[in-house]
Scaffold this motif. Structure first.
Motif, PDB file in Angstrom:
ATOM      1  N   GLU A  57       0.848  -1.189   0.000  1.00 26.53           N
ATOM      2  CA  GLU A  57       0.000   0.000   0.000  1.00 26.53           C
ATOM      3  C   GLU A  57       0.884   1.239   0.000  1.00 26.53           C
ATOM      4  O   GLU A  57       1.800   1.356   0.806  1.00 26.53           O
ATOM      5  CB  GLU A  57      -0.910   0.017   1.235  1.00 26.53           C
ATOM      6  CG  GLU A  57      -1.974  -1.062   1.222  1.00 26.53           C
ATOM      7  CD  GLU A  57      -2.921  -0.931   0.046  1.00 26.53           C
ATOM      8  OE1 GLU A  57      -3.312   0.201  -0.282  1.00 26.53           O
ATOM      9  OE2 GLU A  57      -3.258  -1.969  -0.560  1.00 26.53           O
ATOM     10  N   ARG A 135      -0.740  10.033  -7.590  1.00 27.49           N
ATOM     11  CA  ARG A 135      -0.935   9.156  -6.447  1.00 27.49           C
ATOM     12  C   ARG A 135      -1.328   7.732  -6.842  1.00 27.49           C
ATOM     13  O   ARG A 135      -1.397   6.857  -5.983  1.00 27.49           O
ATOM     14  CB  ARG A 135      -2.025   9.726  -5.526  1.00 27.49           C
ATOM     15  CG  ARG A 135      -1.846  11.199  -5.163  1.00 27.49           C
ATOM     16  CD  ARG A 135      -0.615  11.467  -4.345  1.00 27.49           C
ATOM     17  NE  ARG A 135      -0.681  10.961  -2.985  1.00 27.49           N
ATOM     18  CZ  ARG A 135       0.258  11.166  -2.068  1.00 27.49           C
ATOM     19  NH1 ARG A 135       1.358  11.852  -2.380  1.00 27.49           N
ATOM     20  NH2 ARG A 135       0.128  10.679  -0.852  1.00 27.49           N
ATOM     21  N   ASP A 136      -1.620   7.519  -8.134  1.00 23.86           N
ATOM     22  CA  ASP A 136      -2.115   6.200  -8.548  1.00 23.86           C
ATOM     23  C   ASP A 136      -1.124   5.426  -9.406  1.00 23.86           C
ATOM     24  O   ASP A 136      -1.497   4.465 -10.074  1.00 23.86           O
ATOM     25  CB  ASP A 136      -3.439   6.353  -9.302  1.00 23.86           C
ATOM     26  CG  ASP A 136      -3.278   7.114 -10.623  1.00 23.86           C
ATOM     27  OD1 ASP A 136      -2.218   7.726 -10.832  1.00 23.86           O
ATOM     28  OD2 ASP A 136      -4.227   7.094 -11.426  1.00 23.86           O
ATOM     29  N   TYR A 138       1.109   3.182  -8.879  1.00 25.96           N
ATOM     30  CA  TYR A 138       1.220   1.746  -8.620  1.00 25.96           C
ATOM     31  C   TYR A 138      -0.117   1.023  -8.695  1.00 25.96           C
ATOM     32  O   TYR A 138      -0.171  -0.198  -8.542  1.00 25.96           O
ATOM     33  CB  TYR A 138       1.846   1.503  -7.249  1.00 25.96           C
ATOM     34  CG  TYR A 138       3.285   1.941  -7.148  1.00 25.96           C
ATOM     35  CD1 TYR A 138       4.296   1.196  -7.737  1.00 25.96           C
ATOM     36  CD2 TYR A 138       3.639   3.099  -6.459  1.00 25.96           C
ATOM     37  CE1 TYR A 138       5.629   1.585  -7.644  1.00 25.96           C
ATOM     38  CE2 TYR A 138       4.962   3.498  -6.356  1.00 25.96           C
ATOM     39  CZ  TYR A 138       5.944   2.735  -6.948  1.00 25.96           C
ATOM     40  OH  TYR A 138       7.252   3.132  -6.849  1.00 25.96           O
ATOM     41  N   ASP A 139      -1.194   1.759  -8.896  1.00 24.55           N
ATOM     42  CA  ASP A 139      -2.505   1.143  -9.017  1.00 24.55           C
ATOM     43  C   ASP A 139      -2.548   0.298 -10.289  1.00 24.55           C
ATOM     44  O   ASP A 139      -2.099   0.728 -11.351  1.00 24.55           O
ATOM     45  CB  ASP A 139      -3.571   2.246  -9.078  1.00 24.55           C
ATOM     46  CG  ASP A 139      -4.970   1.680  -9.157  1.00 24.55           C
ATOM     47  OD1 ASP A 139      -5.498   1.270  -8.131  1.00 24.55           O
ATOM     48  OD2 ASP A 139      -5.516   1.655 -10.282  1.00 24.55           O
ATOM     49  N   HIS A 140      -3.081  -0.904 -10.176  1.00 17.74           N
ATOM     50  CA  HIS A 140      -3.089  -1.806 -11.329  1.00 17.74           C
ATOM     51  C   HIS A 140      -3.850  -1.220 -12.509  1.00 17.74           C
ATOM     52  O   HIS A 140      -3.459  -1.418 -13.662  1.00 17.74           O
ATOM     53  CB  HIS A 140      -3.663  -3.164 -10.928  1.00 17.74           C
ATOM     54  CG  HIS A 140      -2.681  -4.022 -10.202  1.00 17.74           C
ATOM     55  ND1 HIS A 140      -2.895  -5.363  -9.956  1.00 17.74           N
ATOM     56  CD2 HIS A 140      -1.456  -3.740  -9.674  1.00 17.74           C
ATOM     57  CE1 HIS A 140      -1.854  -5.866  -9.298  1.00 17.74           C
ATOM     58  NE2 HIS A 140      -0.982  -4.903  -9.106  1.00 17.74           N
TER      59      HIS A 140
END
Length: 216
Positions: A57, A135-136, A138-140
């Motif tokens: 996270e 901020r995203d 690393y979001d898949h």
């Protein structure tokens, strides 16, 4: 390592989350563009997980660095501002207020991108996103969008991110760098013989390219 060709082959080991890789890759790109041999140079990206203990996270980078290194948050910010100064000189967006997370999934995705011939492009996109403060990164879903935009089939991307495909390749890349003497990244090897550890200057990369070209 690729087979010997008439071109100058440059191997680059890097991690998405590494700020020095971000700066070093841009400087190497500049040195290549000024070398006079741009069309005769092959750049091959290899993955290297710099921080296997990073959280899944996303965490705030300064707080994470402070805790990991046992320093104050202000000291962590001060260290990062030094890298920001380097990035600013090279015209790269760089925010010290950004996230940090485990990069292993991104590195596995880069291995897929390598099969499709767009690993360098995906690395640049992911790093620019991360270091510009998104901020995203690393979001898949965000990684999938970046990969698909480069022409990688969406079903292949989703399959990789949902499992552990290419994990062995990521580890093999890292072991190859360690065998060559790397202690961190970025780590650049030209013509299989000339190493440049750390984020070199444009001039140091240019000098290495000149030497490797003349002795290839």
């Amino acid at each position: 390592m690729a087979a010997q060709t008439d071109k100058l082959h440059i191997d680059v080991w890097a991690d998405v989350a590494c700020p020095y890789c971000y700066v070093g890759k841009q400087r190497l790109k500049t040195a290549i563009s000024r070398s006079g041999h741009q069309e005769e140079i092959e750049l091959e990206l290899h993955t290297f997980e710099l921080d296997a203990t990073a959280p899944k996270e996303p965490a705030e980078i300064a707080s994470y660095t402070a805790q990991k290194m046992g320093v104050s948050r202000e000291r962590a910010l001060e260290m990062d501002r030094r890298v920001k100064g380097m990035a600013d000189q090279d015209g790269l967006p760089y925010e010290t207020e950004r996230i940090h997370a485990n990069s292993f999934d991104a590195l596995r995705l880069l291995q897929l991108a390598k099969q499709h011939g767009v690993a360098n492009e995906l690395m640049s996109r992911l790093q620019r996103s991360l270091f510009s403060g998104r901020r995203d990164t690393y979001d898949h879903a965000a990684m999938t969008a970046s990969a698909v935009d480069l022409g990688i089939p969406e079903d292949e991307v989703r399959t990789v991110l949902a499992g552990d495909q290419f994990a062995a390749q990521v580890r093999r890349d890292q072991q190859a760098a360690l065998r060559l003497g790397a202690t961190g990244v970025p780590f650049v090897v030209l013509a299989g013989r000339y190493g440049v550890p750390g984020a070199g200057t444009v001039q140091s990369y240019a000098d290495a390219i000149r030497t490797a070209w003349e002795n290839r």
